[in-house]
Scaffold this active site. Structure first.
Site, PDB file in Angstrom:
ATOM      1  N   ASN A  39       0.686  -1.183  -0.178  1.00 60.07           N
ATOM      2  CA  ASN A  39      -0.211   0.002  -0.109  1.00 60.07           C
ATOM      3  C   ASN A  39       0.624   1.235   0.193  1.00 60.07           C
ATOM      4  OD1 ASN A  39      -1.984   2.059   0.531  1.00 60.07           O
ATOM      5  ND2 ASN A  39      -2.708   1.070   2.304  1.00 60.07           N
ATOM      6  N   ARG A  49      -2.305  -1.800  -3.953  1.00 67.30           N
ATOM      7  CA  ARG A  49      -3.380  -0.693  -3.915  1.00 67.30           C
ATOM      8  C   ARG A  49      -3.133   0.053  -4.943  1.00 67.30           C
ATOM      9  NH1 ARG A  49      -3.488   4.372  -0.106  1.00 67.30           N
ATOM     10  NH2 ARG A  49      -5.804   5.163  -0.464  1.00 67.30           N
ATOM     11  N   HIS A  76     -10.345   5.154  -1.294  1.00 71.58           N
ATOM     12  CA  HIS A  76     -10.458   4.421  -0.036  1.00 71.58           C
ATOM     13  C   HIS A  76     -11.028   3.105   0.026  1.00 71.58           C
ATOM     14  CE1 HIS A  76      -8.536   8.175   1.763  1.00 71.58           C
ATOM     15  NE2 HIS A  76      -7.593   7.566   1.401  1.00 71.58           N
ATOM     16  N   HIS A 109     -12.292   6.991   7.219  1.00 69.16           N
ATOM     17  CA  HIS A 109     -10.855   6.854   7.275  1.00 69.16           C
ATOM     18  C   HIS A 109     -10.226   7.900   7.062  1.00 69.16           C
ATOM     19  CE1 HIS A 109      -7.629   4.361   4.793  1.00 69.16           C
ATOM     20  NE2 HIS A 109      -7.323   5.646   4.644  1.00 69.16           N
ATOM     21  N   GLY A 116      -4.465  11.320   3.574  1.00 71.85           N
ATOM     22  CA  GLY A 116      -5.606  11.517   3.066  1.00 71.85           C
ATOM     23  C   GLY A 116      -6.893  10.913   3.626  1.00 71.85           C
ATOM     24  N   ARG A 173      -4.273  18.352   1.124  1.00 74.31           N
ATOM     25  CA  ARG A 173      -5.241  18.423   0.159  1.00 74.31           C
ATOM     26  C   ARG A 173      -6.382  19.386   0.676  1.00 74.31           C
ATOM     27  NH1 ARG A 173      -6.133  12.333  -1.420  1.00 74.31           N
ATOM     28  NH2 ARG A 173      -4.313  11.825  -0.542  1.00 74.31           N
ATOM     29  N   GLY A 227      -4.362   6.257   9.814  1.00 75.95           N
ATOM     30  CA  GLY A 227      -3.279   6.960  10.895  1.00 75.95           C
ATOM     31  C   GLY A 227      -3.978   7.736  11.914  1.00 75.95           C
ATOM     32  N   ILE A 228      -4.762   8.865  11.500  1.00 79.45           N
ATOM     33  CA  ILE A 228      -5.285   9.664  12.511  1.00 79.45           C
ATOM     34  C   ILE A 228      -6.393   9.194  13.307  1.00 79.45           C
ATOM     35  CG2 ILE A 228      -6.566  11.831  12.737  1.00 79.45           C
ATOM     36  CD1 ILE A 228      -4.592  12.981  10.189  1.00 79.45           C
ATOM     37  N   GLY A 229      -7.272   8.479  12.448  1.00 79.31           N
ATOM     38  CA  GLY A 229      -8.581   7.767  13.373  1.00 79.31           C
ATOM     39  C   GLY A 229      -8.150   6.798  14.069  1.00 79.31           C
ATOM     40  N   GLU A 230      -7.087   6.156  13.899  1.00 80.71           N
ATOM     41  CA  GLU A 230      -6.597   4.977  14.998  1.00 80.71           C
ATOM     42  C   GLU A 230      -5.770   5.325  16.041  1.00 80.71           C
ATOM     43  OE1 GLU A 230      -4.852   1.842  12.484  1.00 80.71           O
ATOM     44  OE2 GLU A 230      -6.214   2.096  11.146  1.00 80.71           O
ATOM     45  N   ASN A 231      -5.156   6.715  15.696  1.00 84.01           N
ATOM     46  CA  ASN A 231      -3.950   6.813  16.662  1.00 84.01           C
ATOM     47  C   ASN A 231      -4.305   8.392  17.528  1.00 84.01           C
ATOM     48  OD1 ASN A 231      -1.954   4.835  16.386  1.00 84.01           O
ATOM     49  ND2 ASN A 231      -1.973   5.512  14.187  1.00 84.01           N
ATOM     50  N   GLU A 260      -6.327  -2.766   4.684  1.00 85.05           N
ATOM     51  CA  GLU A 260      -6.495  -2.994   3.306  1.00 85.05           C
ATOM     52  C   GLU A 260      -5.506  -4.077   2.887  1.00 85.05           C
ATOM     53  OE1 GLU A 260      -5.701   1.272   3.764  1.00 85.05           O
ATOM     54  OE2 GLU A 260      -6.616   1.538   1.994  1.00 85.05           O
TER      55      GLU A 260
HETATM   56  P1  ADP Z   1      -1.805   7.822   4.180  1.00 80.39           P
HETATM   57  O1  ADP Z   1      -1.935   6.202   3.946  1.00 80.39           O
HETATM   58  O2  ADP Z   1      -2.667   8.683   3.464  1.00 80.39           O
HETATM   59  O3  ADP Z   1      -0.424   8.273   3.823  1.00 80.39           O
HETATM   60  P2  ADP Z   1      -2.035   7.025   7.041  1.00 80.39           P
HETATM   61  O4  ADP Z   1      -3.194   6.352   7.279  1.00 80.39           O
HETATM   62  O5  ADP Z   1      -0.765   6.432   7.056  1.00 80.39           O
HETATM   63  O6  ADP Z   1      -2.107   8.079   5.553  1.00 80.39           O
HETATM   64  O7  ADP Z   1      -2.135   7.820   8.283  1.00 80.39           O
HETATM   65  C1  ADP Z   1      -0.878   9.168   8.128  1.00 80.39           C
HETATM   66  C2  ADP Z   1      -1.486  10.248   9.266  1.00 80.39           C
HETATM   67  O8  ADP Z   1      -1.480   9.484  10.657  1.00 80.39           O
HETATM   68  C3  ADP Z   1      -0.382  11.133   9.583  1.00 80.39           C
HETATM   69  O9  ADP Z   1      -0.912  12.627   9.138  1.00 80.39           O
HETATM   70  C4  ADP Z   1       0.097  11.156  10.856  1.00 80.39           C
HETATM   71  O10 ADP Z   1       0.101  12.532  11.485  1.00 80.39           O
HETATM   72  C5  ADP Z   1      -1.365  10.617  11.501  1.00 80.39           C
HETATM   73  N1  ADP Z   1      -0.642   9.607  12.737  1.00 80.39           N
HETATM   74  C6  ADP Z   1       0.168   8.763  12.801  1.00 80.39           C
HETATM   75  N2  ADP Z   1       0.097   8.282  14.190  1.00 80.39           N
HETATM   76  C7  ADP Z   1      -0.277   9.322  14.887  1.00 80.39           C
HETATM   77  C8  ADP Z   1      -0.490   9.682  16.283  1.00 80.39           C
HETATM   78  N3  ADP Z   1      -0.046   8.790  17.301  1.00 80.39           N
HETATM   79  N4  ADP Z   1      -1.172  10.751  16.760  1.00 80.39           N
HETATM   80  C9  ADP Z   1      -1.728  11.512  15.789  1.00 80.39           C
HETATM   81  N5  ADP Z   1      -1.763  11.222  14.394  1.00 80.39           N
HETATM   82  C10 ADP Z   1      -0.913  10.008  13.862  1.00 80.39           C
END
Ligand code: ADP
Length: 392
Positions: free
Chosen positions: A7, A88, A177, A203, A207, A236, A326-330, A379
């Site tokens: 991916n 992907r 997505h 998601h 992005g 974006r 990334g943001i939704g999970e963390n 994914e």
């Molecule tokens: P993409 O696949 O679209 O590049 P990701 O799903 O990998 O994106 O997500 C990347 C985003 O997740 C980044 O903007 C990053 O800041 C955020 N992220 C990752 N870990 C954390 C965290 N611990 N706290 C806040 N945001 C996070």
């Protein structure tokens, strides 16, 4: 047999190698902040997670290190052991409603679609080409982000523009997505133990997109003709008034390409904060009292909440909302800011439950009218399953 799922995102490259059909992950990893400085990667193997800091200027460099890690960790002795590689691919336009083996013609089509997904298709192509070079005997499969959204009705996917634009040029909402929204839908069906349910999938990565899903089928989604529609994102803009484009071109003497580049690469969190596209940097800025970071976060939350509200009405309610990527999970903060803004729908955050990263979890209280969940997306598993179909 071993299948690699790849991916390649705008600033990240995730991979998982599976023993199939057991769906057992042998090794996985993520390369982050590619091309934006301070990049690093994490490899997970046998329950151990190793983080290494290394500068990656582009995806090619990350793929070369990935292959080296497979050898160094004795995951493969020969690359012939990898029978299939699933990629992907963000935009398949209307030509690809399903996954497909990557032939020269398919690769050329993906190149043709770069204008529809300028931030992502080039990264996908670099990944495909690098793997084709390094693992020439493996079957390479493209899994398109646009496929899951094909169930949208005309009134959802058409723009209120001259109908001939759609008929002659394919101007319509495609949605992206899709592999992630599909995974979230399958997982939420298992969690809720229901086949018929109303779901809003969020998601939120670098992005981001939000989908309205009814009884397992997508009925609307926030991204559009390209992945630069919908909510605000890392770099974006999301939805804007199209007339801004000629206006700014005239004021700045910039070319159309420059403006499109600004909307894809210099907008969103980065455009508003002037600091970073990464939500971790935005959160650090907020902690330091940086006004632009505070504003960027307020705008980010507002756009997301507007879409959730829209889909709540479109679905006629919601049985669940889930957060992923990334943001939704963390990000505890982003989830809290969103859920607090939805208080009028009777949604109540469980503050303690919300203090987790990357874990499947209910994060609202038991008396919350709509339950909200964190569902780490997968994914890669969806890609591996589709790839398996072609190598059998
Ligand atoms: P993409 O696949 O679209 O590049 P990701 O799903 O990998 O994106 O997500 C990347 C985003 O997740 C980044 O903007 C990053 O800041 C955020 N992220 C990752 N870990 C954390 C965290 N611990 N706290 C806040 N945001 C996070």
């Amino acid at each position: 047999m071993q299948i690699l799922a790849v991916n390649a995102g705008s600033s990240s490259l995730k991979f998982q190698m599976y023993e199939m059909p057991a769906e057992k992950v042998i090794i996985s990893g993520v390369f982050e902040r590619i091309g934006i400085g301070s990049s690093f990667y994490t490899i997970k193997l046998n329950g151990n997670k190793v983080k290494k800091e290394k500068e990656f200027g582009n995806h090619d460099e990350a793929v070369a290190v990935l292959i080296q890690e497979l050898f160094d960790n004795n995951v493969v002795k020969s690359l012939d052991e990898i029978v299939g590689i699933g990629h992907r691919v963000v935009h398949g336009a209307s030509k690809y409603a399903d996954s497909v083996v990557i032939t020269d013609e398919v690769l050329s089509d993906i190149e043709d679609f770069i204008s529809l997904a300028p931030l992502h298709n080039p990264a996908n192509i670099m990944g495909i080409k690098a793997f084709k070079k390094l693992v020439p005997d493996a079957i390479q499969v493209a899994v398109f982000d646009t496929a899951f959204h094909q169930t949208m009705s005309e009134e959802s996917y058409l723009y209120p523009v001259p109908y001939s634009w759609y008929e002659q040029y394919g101007v319509r909402k495609y949605g992206f997505h899709g592999t992630s929204h599909k995974y979230l839908t399958i997982r939420m069906s298992q969690i809720l133990n229901k086949k018929e349910f109303k779901l809003i999938t969020c998601h939120l990565g670098n992005g981001g997109s939000i989908s309205a899903v009814k009884d397992g089928q997508c009925i609307d989604t926030s991204m559009g003709f390209t992945p630069n529609a919908g909510i605000m994102m890392g770099t974006r803009s999301g939805d804007i008034d199209a007339t801004i484009i000629p206006y700014v071109m005239e004021k700045t003497n910039k070319s159309l390409d420059d403006i499109i580049n600004d909307l894809n690469k210099n907008s969103g969190y980065l455009g508003i904060s002037s600091i970073s596209s990464d939500s971790r940097d935005i959160e650090n800025g907020i902690a330091d009292g940086n006004e632009k970071c505070i504003l960027a976060q307020k705008m980010y939350i507002k756009k997301i909440v507007e879409y959730i509200a829209k889909y709540y009405v479109l679905l006629g309610g919601a049985d669940a909302i889930c957060f992923s990527a990334g943001i939704g999970e963390n990000s505890f903060k982003t989830r809290k800011d969103i859920i607090d803004s939805l208080a009028c729908l009777g949604i109540k955050l469980d503050e303690e439950a919300n203090q987790v990263r990357g874990e499947e979890k209910l994060i609202t209280t038991l008396d919350s009218v709509i339950p909200c969940y964190i569902v780490p997306t997968d994914e890669e598993l969806m890609i591996a399953r589709d790839t398996l179909k072609f190598v059998k």
